[in-house]
Design a protein around this motif. Structure first.
Motif, PDB file in Angstrom:
ATOM      1  N   LYS A 247      57.141 106.392  58.579  1.00 18.41           N
ATOM      2  CA  LYS A 247      57.707 105.350  59.664  1.00 18.41           C
ATOM      3  C   LYS A 247      57.339 106.529  60.884  1.00 18.41           C
ATOM      4  O   LYS A 247      57.268 106.482  61.725  1.00 18.41           O
ATOM      5  CB  LYS A 247      58.813 105.045  59.178  1.00 18.41           C
ATOM      6  CG  LYS A 247      59.037 104.269  58.451  1.00 18.41           C
ATOM      7  CD  LYS A 247      59.779 103.652  57.599  1.00 18.41           C
ATOM      8  CE  LYS A 247      61.323 103.739  58.414  1.00 18.41           C
ATOM      9  NZ  LYS A 247      62.243 102.811  58.233  1.00 18.41           N
ATOM     10  N   LYS A 248      58.055 107.926  60.447  1.00 15.38           N
ATOM     11  CA  LYS A 248      58.455 109.365  61.401  1.00 15.38           C
ATOM     12  C   LYS A 248      56.970 109.169  62.713  1.00 15.38           C
ATOM     13  O   LYS A 248      56.266 109.339  63.600  1.00 15.38           O
ATOM     14  CB  LYS A 248      59.049 110.511  60.836  1.00 15.38           C
ATOM     15  CG  LYS A 248      60.406 110.435  60.227  1.00 15.38           C
ATOM     16  CD  LYS A 248      61.236 111.243  59.797  1.00 15.38           C
ATOM     17  CE  LYS A 248      62.674 111.578  59.777  1.00 15.38           C
ATOM     18  NZ  LYS A 248      63.411 112.522  59.208  1.00 15.38           N
ATOM     19  N   HIS A 249      55.866 109.870  61.473  1.00 16.43           N
ATOM     20  CA  HIS A 249      54.804 109.577  62.253  1.00 16.43           C
ATOM     21  C   HIS A 249      54.306 108.217  63.355  1.00 16.43           C
ATOM     22  O   HIS A 249      53.637 108.749  64.017  1.00 16.43           O
ATOM     23  CB  HIS A 249      53.426 110.056  61.052  1.00 16.43           C
ATOM     24  CG  HIS A 249      52.024 110.134  61.484  1.00 16.43           C
ATOM     25  ND1 HIS A 249      51.744 111.488  61.798  1.00 16.43           N
ATOM     26  CD2 HIS A 249      50.299 109.304  61.609  1.00 16.43           C
ATOM     27  CE1 HIS A 249      50.775 111.281  62.392  1.00 16.43           C
ATOM     28  NE2 HIS A 249      50.177 109.893  62.373  1.00 16.43           N
ATOM     29  N   GLY A 305      56.208  97.076  60.387  1.00 17.16           N
ATOM     30  CA  GLY A 305      57.449  95.967  59.465  1.00 17.16           C
ATOM     31  C   GLY A 305      57.099  96.356  58.249  1.00 17.16           C
ATOM     32  O   GLY A 305      57.971  96.255  57.347  1.00 17.16           O
ATOM     33  N   HIS A 306      55.531  96.480  57.779  1.00 20.74           N
ATOM     34  CA  HIS A 306      55.605  96.600  56.515  1.00 20.74           C
ATOM     35  C   HIS A 306      56.350  97.715  55.596  1.00 20.74           C
ATOM     36  O   HIS A 306      56.920  98.039  54.616  1.00 20.74           O
ATOM     37  CB  HIS A 306      53.687  97.535  56.498  1.00 20.74           C
ATOM     38  CG  HIS A 306      53.771  97.337  54.919  1.00 20.74           C
ATOM     39  ND1 HIS A 306      53.414  96.174  54.049  1.00 20.74           N
ATOM     40  CD2 HIS A 306      52.747  98.402  54.404  1.00 20.74           C
ATOM     41  CE1 HIS A 306      53.306  96.617  52.841  1.00 20.74           C
ATOM     42  NE2 HIS A 306      52.220  98.119  53.190  1.00 20.74           N
ATOM     43  N   LEU A 307      56.425  99.380  56.550  1.00 20.23           N
ATOM     44  CA  LEU A 307      56.869 100.315  56.298  1.00 20.23           C
ATOM     45  C   LEU A 307      58.323  99.948  55.963  1.00 20.23           C
ATOM     46  O   LEU A 307      59.253 100.493  54.614  1.00 20.23           O
ATOM     47  CB  LEU A 307      56.794 101.460  57.193  1.00 20.23           C
ATOM     48  CG  LEU A 307      54.974 102.057  57.271  1.00 20.23           C
ATOM     49  CD1 LEU A 307      54.898 103.122  57.988  1.00 20.23           C
ATOM     50  CD2 LEU A 307      54.927 102.706  56.003  1.00 20.23           C
ATOM     51  N   SER A 311      60.595 100.492  53.131  1.00 19.89           N
ATOM     52  CA  SER A 311      61.666 101.564  53.022  1.00 19.89           C
ATOM     53  C   SER A 311      63.320 100.767  52.001  1.00 19.89           C
ATOM     54  O   SER A 311      63.841 100.887  51.066  1.00 19.89           O
ATOM     55  CB  SER A 311      62.318 101.909  54.443  1.00 19.89           C
ATOM     56  OG  SER A 311      63.200 102.849  54.047  1.00 19.89           O
ATOM     57  N   ARG A 312      63.642  99.100  52.892  1.00 21.45           N
ATOM     58  CA  ARG A 312      63.841  98.391  52.624  1.00 21.45           C
ATOM     59  C   ARG A 312      64.027  98.291  51.006  1.00 21.45           C
ATOM     60  O   ARG A 312      65.219  98.513  50.228  1.00 21.45           O
ATOM     61  CB  ARG A 312      64.211  96.805  52.932  1.00 21.45           C
ATOM     62  CG  ARG A 312      65.806  96.043  52.967  1.00 21.45           C
ATOM     63  CD  ARG A 312      65.839  94.481  52.404  1.00 21.45           C
ATOM     64  NE  ARG A 312      64.434  94.488  52.652  1.00 21.45           N
ATOM     65  CZ  ARG A 312      63.399  93.785  53.244  1.00 21.45           C
ATOM     66  NH1 ARG A 312      62.742  94.203  54.755  1.00 21.45           N
ATOM     67  NH2 ARG A 312      61.801  93.178  52.481  1.00 21.45           N
ATOM     68  N   ASP A 313      62.966  97.598  50.247  1.00 20.27           N
ATOM     69  CA  ASP A 313      63.047  97.113  48.733  1.00 20.27           C
ATOM     70  C   ASP A 313      63.085  99.477  48.335  1.00 20.27           C
ATOM     71  O   ASP A 313      63.685  99.017  46.829  1.00 20.27           O
ATOM     72  CB  ASP A 313      61.615  97.245  47.969  1.00 20.27           C
ATOM     73  CG  ASP A 313      61.457  95.976  48.740  1.00 20.27           C
ATOM     74  OD1 ASP A 313      62.277  95.045  49.510  1.00 20.27           O
ATOM     75  OD2 ASP A 313      60.045  95.416  49.384  1.00 20.27           O
TER      76      ASP A 313
END
Length: 524
Positions: A247-249, A305-307, A311-313
Motif C-alpha cells: 500500500k505504501k509503495h 481497493g483490493h489491498l 488489510s481489513r480482512d
C-alpha cells in the motif's frame, strides 16, 4: 454418513444484529471440541443443533437420537426427585424391596424380571461415580459437582447417537474430570464437547472454532489447534506487513505519477501559449494523455481497493487470533512467612489435621476433591469461619476473588469500581489504566452488572494490583466461567504478579500457566 451437519446457519437478534451467519459444518469425527470466546454463541448454536431453537437462516441435519448436558446441571433435574427416580430405577428398586419384605404380588415379579441384582449393582455404580450409594436420597441434597456427575453418568450410560456436552467440567474436581474422560472414552456414540478445559479437549480428534469470522475446523486435539493458531497468527502478521508495504509503495508511486503528469501538463500549456505546435495536434495529445491518466487512476484505485480489502480482512483475523495481555503492578516483597496454620481441622469437613504456611511471594495451587475444604480454608483465612482446632496466624492483607468476581459492584461504573476501591487513585490515572486493558472513552461508564466474565476478571485484577498494601490473593476457581482466551490472559497476569497467591482450580494447565511454584493437597 455425517453425525451432524449444518448449512448456512445464522442467528439474528430482534434488533437486527447478527450473532453469527453463514455457518456450515460437517461432523464426521466421533469426538469434536467446539471452542470460542464467551459470547461467540456456542451454547446458542448447540440449541440450534438440537432443534430447541430455529435458525434465522440455514438448515440442520441431526441424528435420530441425541441428548444434551447443560452448564447448569441443577436445571435439568426437576425438584423433588430422588437419585433413583432421576435414573428411572425407582419402580425396579421398589419392587425388589417389596419382594424382600415378603410381598409376593405378581406385578412386582413382572417389574423385576431377571434383574434381581439391580439394587446392589446400582449402589456399586453410584460409589464408583462418586455419588452417595443411596438411591432414595434427594437430588436437591447433592453438591454441584455431584449433580453434574449424576446427570453426566445418566447421559453417558445411554445409547444415543450424539451427546452435546456444554461445559461439563465446570463443577468437577480433578478426580471428577478423570472419571468423565474415562466415561467419554467408552461411550459408543459421537460427542460434541463445548469446553475451555484443555484436559478434556485433548481427548478430541477435531476442534471447531466459532468466532465473529465464522466457523473453522482444525484436525487434531486442542494442543494441535493452539499450535496451528500460533502459526496462523504469525502468518497473518507477515502477510499484513507485506500488504501494508504494498500500500505504501502504491501510494508513493501514485504520487510520483501525479507529479509527472503535472509536469507534462505544465509543459504542454507552455507549448500551447508559445503557438509552436498546431492546436489540433495539441488537443489530440491532451486527449490521449487524459485517457492514459484516467486509466492509470482507475487501475490504482482498483489495486488500492483490493489491498484495503486484504488489510481489513487480515486485521480482523489478527484481532481474533491476538493474545490479550493484562499487566499487574506490584513490588517484590521480602520472602517472609505471611500465613501459618498449625495442626488445623476445618469446619464442615472430615479432613485430617494439617499444617500449612506460605511466604509473601509464594504461589500455591490448593488442591483436593470436592468437599475437602478448599473454599472453607479460604474463608477461614478471611476470618469468615473459624478452625475447629489448631492455630492460625495471618500477617498480610488478603484479597478474595471468586469465579464470579464478586468484588465488582454491579451498580458502579467501571471507573467508579476502580477509583473507589483503589485508595488515592485519581480519575485521569484510572482512565489511563482502563484504557490499558481495552476500555476507552465512554466504555468506562459501563456498569458492573453488564460486564462479561472476562471483563470483570480484567477489572478485578486491575483493582487488586493497585492496592497500596500488596495483598496475598485468595483465588477461588477464578477460571471456572472464563473462555480459553480470558483464561490465558488471567494466567499470564498471575504469572507476572510479583506478590503471592493461593489458587483453587481444577484445571492443572491453568494453574501451571499461572506460575504456581508448589501445590498443597487437602485430604479427607
Amino acid at each position: 454418513m455425517p453425525v451432524l451437519q449444518g448449512h448456512n446457519i445464522g442467528h439474528q437478534f430482534e434488533n437486527g444484529d447478527w450473532l453469527f451467519k453463514s455457518l456450515s459444518f460437517t461432523m464426521n469425527h466421533l469426538r469434536v471440541g467446539l471452542v470460542g470466546r464467551n459470547g461467540a454463541g456456542k451454547s446458542l448454536l448447540a440449541s440450534i443443533m438440537t432443534g430447541e431453537l430455529t435458525p434465522s437462516t440455514g438448515t440442520i441435519s441431526k441424528p435420530t437420537t441425541f441428548d444434551v448436558y447443560r452448564q447448569h446441571a441443577e436445571e435439568a433435574i426437576p425438584n423433588g426427585l430422588t437419585i433413583g427416580e432421576f435414573l428411572g430405577k425407582s419402580s425396579l428398586l421398589e419392587a425388589i424391596e417389596a419382594v424382600e419384605n415378603g410381598d409376593s404380588a405378581s406385578h412386582w415379579f413382572d417389574i423385576i424380571g431377571d434383574d434381581w441384582g439391580a439394587r446392589v449393582q446400582l449402589n456399586q455404580q453410584l460409589i464408583s461415580t462418586g455419588l452417595p450409594p443411596e438411591p432414595k436420597q434427594a437430588c436437591s441434597s447433592l453438591s454441584g459437582g455431584q449433580l453434574a456427575r449424576l446427570q453426566l453418568w445418566k447421559l453417558l450410560q445411554s445409547d444415543v447417537e450424539l451427546l452435546i456436552l456444554d461445559e461439563p467440567s465446570n463443577h468437577l474436581d480433578q478426580e471428577g474430570k478423570e472419571w468423565l474422560i474415562d466415561s467419554m472414552k467408552i461411550f459408543n456414540g459421537a460427542i460434541l464437547l463445548i469446553s475451555h478445559d484443555r484436559q478434556l479437549l485433548r481427548e478430541m480428534g477435531e476442534i471447531w472454532e466459532l468466532s465473529a469470522l465464522g466457523m473453522r475446523s482444525y484436525g487434531g486435539n486442542i494442543d494441535i489447534y493452539l499450535e496451528q493458531s500460533r502459526a496462523e497468527q504469525q502468518a497473518v502478521e507477515r502477510r499484513l506487513a507485506e500488504v501494508e508495504k504494498q500500500k505504501k509503495h502504491l501510494e508513493k508511486q501514485a504520487q510520483l505519477n501525479r507529479e509527472k503528469a503535472e509536469q507534462r501538463a505544465a509543459k504542454g500549456n507552455k507549448v500551447r501559449r508559445d503557438g509552436s505546435q498546431p492546436k489540433i495536434l495539441l488537443d489530440a495529445m491532451k486527449n490521449k494523455a487524459t485517457a492514459k491518466i484516467s486509466n492509470r487512476l482507475k487501475n490504482e484505485q482498483l489495486r488500492m481497493g483490493h489491498l484495503n480489502d486484504q488489510s481489513r480482512d487480515l486485521k480482523e483475523r489478527q484481532k481474533q487470533l491476538a493474545q490479550q495481555t493484562l499487566h499487574m503492578r506490584g513490588e517484590l516483597n521480602k520472602s517472609r512467612r505471611v500465613v501459618n496454620i498449625v495442626n488445623a481441622e476445618l469446619p464442615f469437613t472430615n479432613n485430617q489435621p494439617f499444617n500449612f504456611a506460605i511466604g509473601a511471594n509464594e504461589k500455591v495451587h490448593l488442591k483436593g476433591r470436592n468437599g475437602s475444604g478448599k473454599s472453607t480454608l479460604l474463608k477461614v483465612l478471611l476470618g469468615e469461619q473459624s478452625l475447629v482446632t489448631g492455630q492460625l496466624n495471618v500477617n498480610t492483607p488478603l484479597y478474595y476473588l471468586d469465579q464470579h468476581f464478586g468484588l465488582i459492584h454491579s451498580d458502579w461504573t467501571m471507573l467508579e469500581n476502580l477509583t473507589r476501591q483503589c485508595e488515592g487513585l485519581v480519575e485521569n490515572d484510572a482512565r489511563t489504566m482502563l484504557a490499558g486493558i481495552g476500555f476507552r472513552r465512554d466504555s468506562v461508564f459501563r456498569h458492573g452488572k453488564v460486564l462479561s466474565g472476562g471483563e470483570k476478571m480484567k477489572l478485578s485484577m486491575l483493582i487488586v494490583s493497585h492496592q497500596k498494601a500488596q495483598p496475598l490473593l485468595l483465588l477461588d476457581e477464578p477460571d471456572n466461567h472464563l473462555d480459553m482466551e480470558s483464561k490465558g490472559v488471567l494466567a499470564q497476569a498471575l504469572s507476572n504478579y510479583v506478590g503471592g497467591f493461593i489458587l483453587v482450580s481444577h484445571d492443572d494447565d491453568f494453574a501451571q500457566d499461572s506460575g504456581v511454584n508448589r501445590s498443597f493437597q487437602l485430604n479427607y
